[in-house]
Scaffold this motif. Structure first.
Motif, mmCIF file in Angstrom:
data_model
loop_
_atom_site.group_PDB
_atom_site.id
_atom_site.type_symbol
_atom_site.label_atom_id
_atom_site.label_comp_id
_atom_site.label_asym_id
_atom_site.label_seq_id
_atom_site.Cartn_x
_atom_site.Cartn_y
_atom_site.Cartn_z
ATOM 1 N N MET A 121 40.224 41.342 44.111
ATOM 2 C CA MET A 121 41.649 41.680 44.075
ATOM 3 C C MET A 121 41.898 43.106 43.585
ATOM 4 O O MET A 121 43.041 43.519 43.471
ATOM 5 C CB MET A 121 42.443 40.687 43.216
ATOM 6 C CG MET A 121 42.332 40.911 41.727
ATOM 7 S SD MET A 121 43.455 39.925 40.704
ATOM 8 C CE MET A 121 45.070 40.400 41.254
ATOM 9 N N ASN A 122 40.818 43.817 43.292
ATOM 10 C CA ASN A 122 40.919 45.173 42.748
ATOM 11 C C ASN A 122 41.732 45.169 41.453
ATOM 12 O O ASN A 122 42.662 45.970 41.277
ATOM 13 C CB ASN A 122 41.509 46.132 43.786
ATOM 14 C CG ASN A 122 41.316 47.578 43.409
ATOM 15 O OD1 ASN A 122 40.358 47.921 42.716
ATOM 16 N ND2 ASN A 122 42.223 48.432 43.846
ATOM 17 N N ALA A 123 41.387 44.239 40.563
ATOM 18 C CA ALA A 123 42.100 44.100 39.292
ATOM 19 C C ALA A 123 41.922 45.347 38.438
ATOM 20 O O ALA A 123 40.839 45.925 38.374
ATOM 21 C CB ALA A 123 41.594 42.872 38.532
ATOM 22 N N GLY A 124 42.996 45.713 37.762
ATOM 23 C CA GLY A 124 42.941 46.811 36.800
ATOM 24 C C GLY A 124 42.660 46.308 35.402
ATOM 25 O O GLY A 124 42.224 47.070 34.548
ATOM 26 N N VAL A 125 42.895 45.004 35.190
ATOM 27 C CA VAL A 125 42.660 44.419 33.876
ATOM 28 C C VAL A 125 42.425 42.913 34.026
ATOM 29 O O VAL A 125 43.027 42.261 34.877
ATOM 30 C CB VAL A 125 43.829 44.716 32.901
ATOM 31 C CG1 VAL A 125 45.126 44.070 33.361
ATOM 32 C CG2 VAL A 125 43.494 44.317 31.483
ATOM 33 N N ILE A 126 41.521 42.396 33.203
ATOM 34 C CA ILE A 126 41.260 40.962 33.087
ATOM 35 C C ILE A 126 41.778 40.532 31.724
ATOM 36 O O ILE A 126 41.463 41.158 30.710
ATOM 37 C CB ILE A 126 39.753 40.646 33.194
ATOM 38 C CG1 ILE A 126 39.205 41.071 34.560
ATOM 39 C CG2 ILE A 126 39.493 39.153 32.926
ATOM 40 C CD1 ILE A 126 37.681 40.986 34.667
ATOM 41 N N LEU A 127 42.567 39.454 31.685
ATOM 42 C CA LEU A 127 43.069 38.907 30.427
ATOM 43 C C LEU A 127 42.270 37.683 30.030
ATOM 44 O O LEU A 127 42.078 36.770 30.834
ATOM 45 C CB LEU A 127 44.544 38.508 30.564
ATOM 46 C CG LEU A 127 45.531 39.573 31.005
ATOM 47 C CD1 LEU A 127 46.937 38.983 31.079
ATOM 48 C CD2 LEU A 127 45.498 40.758 30.064
ATOM 49 N N LEU A 128 41.811 37.685 28.773
ATOM 50 C CA LEU A 128 41.095 36.544 28.200
ATOM 51 C C LEU A 128 41.840 36.056 26.970
ATOM 52 O O LEU A 128 42.316 36.862 26.171
ATOM 53 C CB LEU A 128 39.675 36.948 27.770
ATOM 54 C CG LEU A 128 38.721 37.436 28.853
ATOM 55 C CD1 LEU A 128 37.423 37.939 28.207
ATOM 56 C CD2 LEU A 128 38.422 36.333 29.853
ATOM 57 N N GLY A 129 41.931 34.753 26.807
ATOM 58 C CA GLY A 129 42.543 34.188 25.607
ATOM 59 C C GLY A 129 41.632 34.357 24.413
ATOM 60 O O GLY A 129 40.411 34.378 24.539
ATOM 61 N N ILE A 144 34.311 37.952 37.492
ATOM 62 C CA ILE A 144 34.124 39.349 37.883
ATOM 63 C C ILE A 144 34.267 39.517 39.393
ATOM 64 O O ILE A 144 34.914 40.465 39.864
ATOM 65 C CB ILE A 144 32.770 39.885 37.364
ATOM 66 C CG1 ILE A 144 32.824 39.987 35.839
ATOM 67 C CG2 ILE A 144 32.435 41.233 38.006
ATOM 68 C CD1 ILE A 144 31.507 40.304 35.185
ATOM 69 N N LEU A 145 33.712 38.589 40.187
ATOM 70 C CA LEU A 145 33.879 38.656 41.638
ATOM 71 C C LEU A 145 35.348 38.559 42.035
ATOM 72 O O LEU A 145 35.830 39.306 42.887
ATOM 73 C CB LEU A 145 33.090 37.535 42.320
ATOM 74 C CG LEU A 145 31.590 37.738 42.454
ATOM 75 C CD1 LEU A 145 30.920 36.458 42.948
ATOM 76 C CD2 LEU A 145 31.300 38.888 43.409
ATOM 77 N N SER A 146 36.070 37.645 41.399
ATOM 78 C CA SER A 146 37.498 37.490 41.693
ATOM 79 C C SER A 146 38.264 38.762 41.349
ATOM 80 O O SER A 146 39.118 39.216 42.118
ATOM 81 C CB SER A 146 38.059 36.293 40.927
ATOM 82 O OG SER A 146 39.406 36.080 41.248
ATOM 83 N N ALA A 147 37.955 39.337 40.189
ATOM 84 C CA ALA A 147 38.611 40.585 39.771
ATOM 85 C C ALA A 147 38.304 41.712 40.753
ATOM 86 O O ALA A 147 39.200 42.471 41.138
ATOM 87 C CB ALA A 147 38.170 40.968 38.360
ATOM 88 N N ASP A 148 37.058 41.808 41.170
ATOM 89 C CA ASP A 148 36.674 42.853 42.121
ATOM 90 C C ASP A 148 37.369 42.656 43.468
ATOM 91 O O ASP A 148 37.832 43.617 44.076
ATOM 92 C CB ASP A 148 35.161 42.881 42.316
ATOM 93 C CG ASP A 148 34.411 43.420 41.108
ATOM 94 O OD1 ASP A 148 35.053 43.979 40.189
ATOM 95 O OD2 ASP A 148 33.173 43.263 41.078
#
Length: 166
Positions: free
Chosen positions: A111-119, A105-109
């Protein structure tokens, strides 16, 4: 002009076949939508600390295991970066340490991610996404519940073929 739903994608890599397929999916998304892709691998030092505190590991064993996980993470991230390069997609890679869900979540925040992909495990090895992989599923549950962006569970069964065709 209509704003894109996302400019930045974060894919969680943990070395599993499901996470590699999620990375392939992310590569295709990044190529198709011309957006940024970052792959993150988290060395789960939070669990290692718990195992050491619970006397399941000696401190020296925990440190050696952490070093091995860090090397595995680098290898998986290099592999994913090569998959992207093979398709003309640059993938930023990041190796982090801590609790998996909070680091993702910190990494996503950051980079201002719009989506996180999980397998998705159930699609690839017959196990239940929320059941048999307790460590992974608890981290995924936390990511889905607490992420500040959308979370996409990659279930595409034909991703290998789609990736090869791209």
């Amino acid at each position: 002009m209509i704003k894109h739903l996302f400019q930045n994608i974060l894919v969680v890599v943990n070395g599993s076949e499901a996470s590699i397929r999620a990375a392939e999916y992310g590569i295709l998304m990044a190529k198709l939508y011309r957006c940024n892709l970052k792959a993150v691998y988290v060395v789960d030092t939070a669990s290692l600390n718990q195992l050491t505190l619970g006397n399941f590991f000696l401190a020296e064993e925990s440190s050696l295991f952490e070093d091995n996980l860090r090397e595995d993470g680098k290898r998986y991230l290099d592999y994913v970066a090569q998959l992207g390069s093979d398709k003309g997609v640059t993938i930023e890679t990041e190796l982090r340490s801590g609790a998996v869900w909070s680091e993702v979540i910190l990494s996503a925040d950051e980079m201002n991610a719009g989506v996180i992909l999980l397998g998705c495990y159930e699609c690839f090895d017959g196990t239940d996404f929320f059941g048999n992989h307790d460590d992974v599923s608890s981290a995924n549950k936390e990511i889905m519940a607490k992420a500040n962006c959308s979370v996409l569970i990659v279930k595409e069964k034909m991703i290998d073929q789609l990736y090869r065709l791209a």
